[in-house]
Design an enzyme around this catalytic site. Structure first.
Site, mmCIF file in Angstrom:
data_model
loop_
_atom_site.group_PDB
_atom_site.id
_atom_site.type_symbol
_atom_site.label_atom_id
_atom_site.label_comp_id
_atom_site.label_asym_id
_atom_site.label_seq_id
_atom_site.Cartn_x
_atom_site.Cartn_y
_atom_site.Cartn_z
ATOM 1 N N GLY A 46 -28.749 -58.484 10.530
ATOM 2 C CA GLY A 46 -28.522 -57.587 9.392
ATOM 3 C C GLY A 46 -27.905 -56.240 9.713
ATOM 4 C CD GLU A 101 -34.397 -53.945 12.016
ATOM 5 O OE1 GLU A 101 -33.414 -54.303 11.342
ATOM 6 O OE2 GLU A 101 -35.305 -54.717 12.330
ATOM 7 C CG ASP A 102 -30.796 -54.853 8.187
ATOM 8 O OD1 ASP A 102 -31.791 -54.824 8.928
ATOM 9 O OD2 ASP A 102 -30.464 -55.867 7.556
ATOM 10 C CG ASP A 105 -39.762 -55.558 3.243
ATOM 11 O OD1 ASP A 105 -40.921 -55.358 2.869
ATOM 12 O OD2 ASP A 105 -38.965 -56.226 2.566
ATOM 13 C CE LYS A 133 -36.795 -53.828 -0.219
ATOM 14 N NZ LYS A 133 -37.043 -55.271 -0.396
ATOM 15 C CG PHE A 154 -33.709 -59.760 -2.517
ATOM 16 C CD1 PHE A 154 -34.320 -60.039 -1.298
ATOM 17 C CD2 PHE A 154 -32.433 -60.253 -2.739
ATOM 18 C CE1 PHE A 154 -33.676 -60.799 -0.331
ATOM 19 C CE2 PHE A 154 -31.773 -61.023 -1.779
ATOM 20 C CZ PHE A 154 -32.406 -61.288 -0.575
ATOM 21 C CG ASP A 161 -29.309 -62.845 4.438
ATOM 22 O OD1 ASP A 161 -30.134 -62.029 4.898
ATOM 23 O OD2 ASP A 161 -29.609 -64.014 4.127
ATOM 24 N NE ARG A 167 -26.104 -62.250 7.401
ATOM 25 C CZ ARG A 167 -27.388 -61.976 7.639
ATOM 26 N NH1 ARG A 167 -27.804 -60.739 7.639
ATOM 27 N NH2 ARG A 167 -28.252 -62.937 7.887
HETATM 28 C C1 PRP Z 1 -34.668 -58.334 8.169
HETATM 29 C C2 PRP Z 1 -34.211 -56.970 8.661
HETATM 30 C C3 PRP Z 1 -35.323 -56.529 9.567
HETATM 31 C C4 PRP Z 1 -36.546 -57.191 8.961
HETATM 32 C C5 PRP Z 1 -37.335 -56.172 8.219
HETATM 33 O O1 PRP Z 1 -34.277 -59.302 9.081
HETATM 34 O O2 PRP Z 1 -32.980 -57.033 9.345
HETATM 35 O O3 PRP Z 1 -35.113 -56.943 10.898
HETATM 36 O O4 PRP Z 1 -36.080 -58.214 8.089
HETATM 37 O O5 PRP Z 1 -38.468 -56.739 7.602
HETATM 38 P P1 PRP Z 1 -39.954 -56.333 7.979
HETATM 39 O O6 PRP Z 1 -40.046 -54.836 8.024
HETATM 40 O O7 PRP Z 1 -40.770 -56.910 6.834
HETATM 41 O O8 PRP Z 1 -40.314 -56.958 9.285
HETATM 42 P P2 PRP Z 1 -34.175 -60.875 8.751
HETATM 43 O O9 PRP Z 1 -35.332 -61.583 9.397
HETATM 44 O O10 PRP Z 1 -33.963 -61.044 7.288
HETATM 45 O O11 PRP Z 1 -32.916 -61.361 9.556
HETATM 46 P P3 PRP Z 1 -31.375 -60.901 9.509
HETATM 47 O O12 PRP Z 1 -31.343 -59.453 9.969
HETATM 48 O O13 PRP Z 1 -30.743 -61.814 10.486
HETATM 49 O O14 PRP Z 1 -30.853 -61.067 8.108
#
Ligand code: PRP
Length: 176
Positions: A46, A101-102, A105, A133, A154, A161, A167
């Protein structure tokens, strides 16, 4: 077919808003790393677009590396378990590391990464996240360089994605 259409949800961040905030974060990172070059660690997948723009907003020498984790897979809810899919190529001992990080959550992924990388004894370990968030947090994690705090929607686009698509949207959007 034009795919660059924003959703009708509450969270909308335009290309210009994102670019302006990233310029500020880049200046702040430069200011905070006058003594040693930072080493930026991109969390794939991400964060790849945020990383690409952020490193170009830091007007000083930097090094960078990439790792991949998965906690969500194709689901919209975190499974609670983080899997390291690809490790770093370079050692980080003695480096000033910034995890990029993107989105933060629940904080579970970042908490896992902080523990993993702290054990490798970097001089410092900081976090740059484009989105946070806070209402979703299950684990408290530090964010030193934050782009935007957003409500619990969301979001997708700009690296994030929606079922692996979207993306490549140049903005961040959400669906009502
Ligand atoms: C997303 C995002 C973070 C994580 C955050 O990754 O890039 O790494 O979720 O969520 P959290 O704080 O609840 O742990 P994802 O697993 O969707 O993979 P991606 O980056 O490959 O889309």
């Amino acid at each position: 077919m034009n795919v660059f259409r924003p959703g009708n949800g509450k969270v909308q961040l335009s290309e210009a808003q994102i670019a302006a905030r990233i310029r500020e974060l880049g200046e702040q990172i430069k200011h905070d790393h006058a003594e040693q070059e930072p080493h930026l660690v991109c969390v794939l997948n991400g964060a790849f677009i945020f990383m690409a723009d952020l490193v170009r907003a830091i007007d000083m020498p930097v090094t960078m590396d990439f790792l991949a984790v998965s906690s969500y897979g194709n689901a919209q809810q975190s499974s609670g378990e983080v899997e390291l899919l690809k490790d770093l190529r370079m050692p980080i001992a003695g480096r000033q590391v910034i995890i990029v990080e993107d989105i933060v959550d629940t904080g579970i992924t970042l908490n896992y990464l902080l523990r993993l990388l702290e054990a490798r004894q970097p001089t410092s370990l900081k976090v740059a996240a484009l989105l946070s968030k806070p209402s979703r947090r299950k684990v408290e994690v530090p964010i030193h360089y934050l782009g935007f705090e957003i409500e619990d929607a969301f979001v997708y686009g700009y690296g994030l994605d929606r079922g692996q698509f979207d993306r490549n949207l140049p903005f961040i959007t959400s669906q009502a």
